[in-house]
Design a protein around this motif. Structure first.
Motif, PDB file in Angstrom:
ATOM      1  N   LEU A 128     -17.512   0.036  61.300  1.00 44.62           N
ATOM      2  CA  LEU A 128     -18.210  -0.226  60.047  1.00 44.62           C
ATOM      3  C   LEU A 128     -19.437   0.670  59.905  1.00 44.62           C
ATOM      4  O   LEU A 128     -20.098   1.003  60.883  1.00 44.62           O
ATOM      5  N   LYS A 129     -19.731   1.023  58.665  1.00 45.77           N
ATOM      6  CA  LYS A 129     -20.950   1.766  58.383  1.00 45.77           C
ATOM      7  C   LYS A 129     -21.501   1.303  57.031  1.00 45.77           C
ATOM      8  O   LYS A 129     -20.879   0.485  56.332  1.00 45.77           O
ATOM      9  N   ALA A 130     -22.661   1.826  56.660  1.00 46.60           N
ATOM     10  CA  ALA A 130     -23.337   1.394  55.442  1.00 46.60           C
ATOM     11  C   ALA A 130     -22.418   1.520  54.231  1.00 46.60           C
ATOM     12  O   ALA A 130     -21.770   2.542  54.032  1.00 46.60           O
ATOM     13  N   GLY A 131     -22.368   0.463  53.438  1.00 51.85           N
ATOM     14  CA  GLY A 131     -21.543   0.437  52.234  1.00 51.85           C
ATOM     15  C   GLY A 131     -20.243  -0.311  52.377  1.00 51.85           C
ATOM     16  O   GLY A 131     -19.557  -0.566  51.379  1.00 51.85           O
TER      17      GLY A 131
ATOM     18  N   PRO B 168     -22.997  -3.869  45.299  1.00 54.31           N
ATOM     19  CA  PRO B 168     -24.146  -4.149  44.420  1.00 54.31           C
ATOM     20  C   PRO B 168     -24.114  -5.557  43.836  1.00 54.31           C
ATOM     21  O   PRO B 168     -25.175  -6.167  43.646  1.00 54.31           O
ATOM     22  N   ALA B 169     -22.916  -6.087  43.572  1.00 51.48           N
ATOM     23  CA  ALA B 169     -22.818  -7.443  43.039  1.00 51.48           C
ATOM     24  C   ALA B 169     -23.271  -8.461  44.077  1.00 51.48           C
ATOM     25  O   ALA B 169     -23.941  -9.451  43.751  1.00 51.48           O
ATOM     26  N   LEU B 170     -22.916  -8.242  45.344  1.00 46.96           N
ATOM     27  CA  LEU B 170     -23.367  -9.130  46.411  1.00 46.96           C
ATOM     28  C   LEU B 170     -24.877  -9.026  46.584  1.00 46.96           C
ATOM     29  O   LEU B 170     -25.574 -10.036  46.740  1.00 46.96           O
TER      30      LEU B 170
ATOM     31  N   VAL C  81     -26.704 -11.086  43.959  1.00 47.78           N
ATOM     32  CA  VAL C  81     -26.774 -12.520  44.254  1.00 47.78           C
ATOM     33  C   VAL C  81     -27.864 -12.782  45.279  1.00 47.78           C
ATOM     34  O   VAL C  81     -28.686 -13.707  45.123  1.00 47.78           O
ATOM     35  N   TYR C  82     -27.891 -11.987  46.336  1.00 49.54           N
ATOM     36  CA  TYR C  82     -28.901 -12.164  47.371  1.00 49.54           C
ATOM     37  C   TYR C  82     -30.302 -12.033  46.784  1.00 49.54           C
ATOM     38  O   TYR C  82     -31.186 -12.862  47.056  1.00 49.54           O
ATOM     39  N   ASP C  83     -30.540 -10.994  45.980  1.00 54.91           N
ATOM     40  CA  ASP C  83     -31.865 -10.777  45.399  1.00 54.91           C
ATOM     41  C   ASP C  83     -32.255 -11.923  44.467  1.00 54.91           C
ATOM     42  O   ASP C  83     -33.429 -12.316  44.415  1.00 54.91           O
TER      43      ASP C  83
END
Length: 294
Positions: free
Chosen positions: A59-62, A123-125, A128-130
């Motif tokens: 896994l990596k960023a994104g 970005p959608a996740l 929600v977090y923000d």
């Protein structure tokens, strides 16, 4: 080079009734385990090697990660890199209600992919977090949450009853049910052997192959999940440990920290302290927010 401080920010949102958490600069390995809830997360920074249901992923960023309830998994750093990670924990009941409101059908979804490489859903996740972090109005949080789930359920899930996955055989299911009902008791390997008539070696190999975890790890994961619910209800950690079958407070604390990343007391404060209370330990920054579970 200065050592990057590990930070762990965890929130419970009383409107959505879900947990949101952010891990920053994490070097900890997470051992083989599973969750009783759905997990939707993504890597913000760093690299990890993930094992999930006999498959391996770098896994990596994104990259977006989807865990169904009981998906056993574990991970470790790649090339010594620190992990930055955001995720949502969604209880089965909340996911089932959301699936009904989105599709009009009553069912539990099953994510068909574990990893969505470089996903445009991240970005959608993050939104929600923000919204949870910033204590946005309930409607704003609900809208962001349902837009996220609608895309995931439509494109990357099937009803759990239709998922092509091998279930444990009847004997192993019997042992699982027994441990789930008697988790607070002193369950031994011999007591499990008496129930199935297997040899010790065969039981260990068969159980681990069919469930993804050993009998002891299965039992401890069930105990851990039950202890979290007690802590959320305000039960003191020492009592939660005794009520869920942990041998002593030290054992409970060490095991809890190994799998959750927090001590039981730190986890409980998420649900019992006032808003915007922060506690800094020698390695962890814990962001706590009061949640109403009634």
């Amino acid at each position: 080079m200065l050592h990057q401080q590990e930070q762990r920010h965890i929130y419970y949102d009383p409107d959505l009734k879900i947990e949101a958490y952010n891990l920053i600069g994490i070097v900890q390995k997470f051992p083989n385990h599973f969750h009783e809830c759905y997990v939707i997360g993504f890597v913000e920074g760093g690299c990890r090697h993930l094992w999930c249901k006999n498959e391996e992923y770098d896994l990596k960023a994104g990259d977006l990660i989807l865990f169904n309830p009981r998906d056993n998994h574990y991970c470790a750093p790649l090339n010594g890199e620190h992990l930055d990670y955001r995720a949502l924990n969604i209880d089965v009941d909340i996911m089932g209600q959301a699936a009904y409101e989105i599709t009009g059908e009553r069912y539990l979804p099953h994510f068909s992919s574990t990893v969505l490489w470089q996903s445009d859903i991240t970005p959608a996740l993050s939104k929600v977090y923000d919204a949870i972090l910033n204590q946005a109005p309930a409607m704003e949080k609900e809208e962001a949450f349902f837009f996220l789930l609608e895309q995931l359920l439509t494109e990357y899930s099937v009803p759990a009853c239709e998922a092509s996955r091998a279930e444990p055989d009847r004997q192993i299911q019997k042992l699982c049910s027994y441990m789930e009902a008697h988790f607070a008791e002193n369950i031994t390997l011999d007591s499990l052997l008496d129930m199935c008539g297997y040899g010790k070696s065969y039981l260990l190999r068969s159980f681990t192959r069919q469930t993804g975890v050993s009998p002891y790890r299965y039992l401890q994961t069930i105990r851990l999940d039950r202890s979290k619910k007690l802590l959320e209800q305000g039960v003191p950690p020492i009592e939660a440990a005794a009520m869920t079958g942990f041998s002593d407070q030290s054992h409970f604390t060490n095991y809890f920290k190994e799998f959750i990343g927090l001590t039981p007391k730190q986890y409980q404060r998420i649900f019992t302290t006032t808003a915007d209370t922060n506690e800094t330990t020698n390695k962890d920054t814990i962001s706590d927010r009061k949640g109403d579970l009634s």
